[in-house]
Scaffold this motif. Structure first.
Motif, PDB file in Angstrom:
ATOM      1  N   GLY A   1       0.833  -1.193   0.000  1.00 34.56           N
ATOM      2  CA  GLY A   1       0.000   0.000   0.000  1.00 34.56           C
ATOM      3  C   GLY A   1       0.864   1.236   0.000  1.00 34.56           C
ATOM      4  N   ASP A   2       0.379   2.334  -0.584  1.00 38.94           N
ATOM      5  CA  ASP A   2       1.142   3.579  -0.617  1.00 38.94           C
ATOM      6  C   ASP A   2       1.509   4.020   0.800  1.00 38.94           C
ATOM      7  N   GLY A   3       2.784   4.283   0.983  1.00 39.97           N
ATOM      8  CA  GLY A   3       3.286   4.691   2.287  1.00 39.97           C
ATOM      9  C   GLY A   3       3.997   3.577   3.023  1.00 39.97           C
ATOM     10  N   GLU A   4       3.726   2.318   2.656  1.00 41.82           N
ATOM     11  CA  GLU A   4       4.352   1.153   3.312  1.00 41.82           C
ATOM     12  C   GLU A   4       4.358   1.353   4.823  1.00 41.82           C
ATOM     13  N   ILE A   5       3.184   1.604   5.395  1.00 44.41           N
ATOM     14  CA  ILE A   5       3.095   2.213   6.718  1.00 44.41           C
ATOM     15  C   ILE A   5       3.575   1.340   7.867  1.00 44.41           C
ATOM     16  N   THR A   6       3.649   0.019   7.711  1.00 49.27           N
ATOM     17  CA  THR A   6       4.131  -0.790   8.840  1.00 49.27           C
ATOM     18  C   THR A   6       5.648  -0.850   8.912  1.00 49.27           C
ATOM     19  N   PHE A   7       6.353  -0.277   7.927  1.00 44.68           N
ATOM     20  CA  PHE A   7       7.814  -0.205   7.849  1.00 44.68           C
ATOM     21  C   PHE A   7       8.404  -1.518   7.347  1.00 44.68           C
ATOM     22  N   CYS A   8       8.072  -2.650   7.979  1.00 43.36           N
ATOM     23  CA  CYS A   8       8.455  -3.953   7.417  1.00 43.36           C
ATOM     24  C   CYS A   8       7.368  -4.306   6.431  1.00 43.36           C
ATOM     25  N   GLY A   9       7.281  -3.675   5.394  1.00 38.97           N
ATOM     26  CA  GLY A   9       6.354  -2.936   4.711  1.00 38.97           C
ATOM     27  C   GLY A   9       5.290  -3.531   3.883  1.00 38.97           C
ATOM     28  N   GLY A  10       5.588  -3.869   2.661  1.00 38.41           N
ATOM     29  CA  GLY A  10       4.583  -4.531   1.859  1.00 38.41           C
ATOM     30  C   GLY A  10       4.605  -6.007   2.220  1.00 38.41           C
ATOM     31  N   ILE A  11       4.385  -6.865   1.246  1.00 36.83           N
ATOM     32  CA  ILE A  11       4.588  -8.299   1.449  1.00 36.83           C
ATOM     33  C   ILE A  11       6.008  -8.595   0.997  1.00 36.83           C
ATOM     34  N   GLU A  12       6.910  -8.709   1.959  1.00 34.51           N
ATOM     35  CA  GLU A  12       8.337  -8.867   1.697  1.00 34.51           C
ATOM     36  C   GLU A  12       8.627 -10.282   1.193  1.00 34.51           C
ATOM     37  N   MET A  13       9.570 -10.399   0.235  1.00 31.57           N
ATOM     38  CA  MET A  13       9.808 -11.705  -0.375  1.00 31.57           C
ATOM     39  C   MET A  13      11.195 -11.767  -1.006  1.00 31.57           C
ATOM     40  N   ALA A  14      11.706 -12.992  -1.158  1.00 33.16           N
ATOM     41  CA  ALA A  14      12.825 -13.244  -2.055  1.00 33.16           C
ATOM     42  C   ALA A  14      12.277 -13.327  -3.472  1.00 33.16           C
ATOM     43  N   GLY A  15      13.063 -12.921  -4.469  1.00 33.61           N
ATOM     44  CA  GLY A  15      12.508 -12.914  -5.809  1.00 33.61           C
ATOM     45  C   GLY A  15      13.544 -12.695  -6.891  1.00 33.61           C
TER      46      GLY A  15
END
Length: 408
Positions: free
Chosen positions: A257-271
């Motif tokens: 989401g815009d702002g990545e407000i939780t800091f550990c932010g979007g859905i973090e992944m290896a890729g």
């Protein structure tokens, strides 16, 4: 078959694998490989923590994560003919999850370990895990939602030169000096102990690590901008500061989401990312560029229906009036959305992590109407399994029982 210029070994830590990643920015980090304008190559990346987070129902790993180690970046890569003052043209041709790692995570850090945008409301660590099903994602920790990924690198940029390195270190140190004991801190200064400097020889690496940038903030060279629209099909124009450019990337998100407000932010992944490169000679002067410019993807998922929450620059606790403060206004918009969605059975923590992971749209609606800035947060209604629109009957509880995972 696209040439893989950087591979990651998920069964090893970044420090253990043969071709070292880097978790700092410094002009002297050697290039991993050189490419010609027009070349296309593939880059694999660790998740931004380098594998510190597990796919389980405990947030102890979020609570205990070592933030001095992040972000783990793949690169840097040089482009023949790129010189300071040029623009490096980067096409994101494809981006996705690694076959052996079809999942991601979102977390909120404890206040004493960095916190988050709503840290005063949610000071404790928690996380949610997300599974990938083709183009869609869902979570056992946040039920009732499902949406296609807008997969993108949260962090991508070029190496700084020495002048920019020293300028940013000086201005960030001055900011820290205004309140050096603040928790969370005002900025992330150089920290040599956990620095990973790519292919630098040990002696040079130790010296450079003492002044190298941490990767937490975006700067003029790009970096950790967390722009969700940098998905496949997008094009970015980076100012070049060192010969070859020194392009590096990592911190891939399935969605954000815009702002990545939780800091550990979007859905973090290896890729992985498939990248094409080119050069615009003297592009910085030709176009008056200070920070990167980008053109968004034409193939992002499209949502036709949104519910939009407003926020104004008035403090939610004290009622204090702020002058055109977009930070306060966006916080209020987020809090208004959280209170609304709690009426359908979600906990505040579940909604908080949802706003950071789902493809919500954040906007500054008004920044001139004194004294209140107005910011908006738009949530696509189509990501829910039920209707969240207001009606005369009122909201009905739709979810229960599941929750984000907390630290013990």
């Amino acid at each position: 078959m696209t040439h893989t210029a950087f591979k990651v070994e998920l069964n090893k830590s970044p420090e253990e694998q043969d071709t070292k990643t880097h978790n700092r920015w410094h002009p002297d980090i050697p290039m991993v490989e050189q490419f010609k304008p027009g070349d296309v190559f593939r880059v694999e990346t660790y998740d931004w923590t380098g594998g510190q987070i597990d796919n389980n129902d405990s947030a102890n790993d979020i609570r205990d994560v070592d933030l001095t180690k992040v972000h783990y970046l793949s690169g840097p890569f040089g482009v023949e003919g790129a010189e300071p003052g040029d623009l490096l043209v980067v096409d994101i041709l494809d981006v996705g999850a690694l076959p052996d790692s079809p999942w991601g995570f979102n977390g909120v850090f404890a206040k004493e370990n960095g916190g988050s945008f709503l840290v005063e409301h949610y000071p404790n660590a928690f996380k949610s895990c997300w599974d990938f099903h083709g183009i869609f994602t869902s979570s056992r920790h946040v039920p009732g939602v499902r949406w296609p990924g807008i997969i993108h690198p949260g962090l991508i940029g070029c190496l700084p030169d020495r002048k920019l390195l020293e300028t940013a270190n000086k201005r960030e140190a001055a900011l820290i000096a205004t309140n050096p004991d603040r928790v969370p801190p005002l900025a992330a200064p150089p920290y040599a102990d956990t620095a990973l400097m790519g292919q630098m020889e040990s002696g040079a690496a130790s010296k450079a690590a003492a002044e190298a940038w941490r990767t937490v903030p975006p700067r003029e060279h790009g970096g950790n901008c967390d722009i969700k629209n940098l998905s496949r099909g997008s094009r970015i124009y980076f100012p070049v500061y060192v010969k070859g450019g020194g392009l590096s990337m990592g911190d891939i998100h399935w969605s954000q989401g815009d702002g990545e407000i939780t800091f550990c932010g979007g859905i973090e992944m290896a890729g992985f990312l498939d990248i094409g490169v080119d050069i615009i000679k003297d592009g910085v002067n030709k176009y008056g560029v200070t920070n990167p410019i980008f053109m968004p993807s034409r193939i992002d998922p499209q949502f036709s229906d949104y519910i939009v929450f407003e926020g104004i620059s008035v403090d939610e606790h004290s009622g204090e009036q702020y002058y055109l403060d977009a930070h306060v206004a966006y916080r209020r918009a987020c809090l208004n959305a959280i209170e609304y969605l709690k009426k359908f059975g979600y906990t505040g923590e579940q909604v908080y992590t949802l706003l950071s992971t789902a493809p919500v749209e954040g906007h500054i609606a008004g920044i001139v109407d004194i004294p209140n800035a107005c910011c908006t947060l738009a949530i696509p209604t189509g990501i829910f399994d039920f209707d969240i629109r207001p009606n005369a009957k009122g909201p009905e509880k739709q979810v229960s029982g599941a929750n984000v995972s907390f630290a013990s």
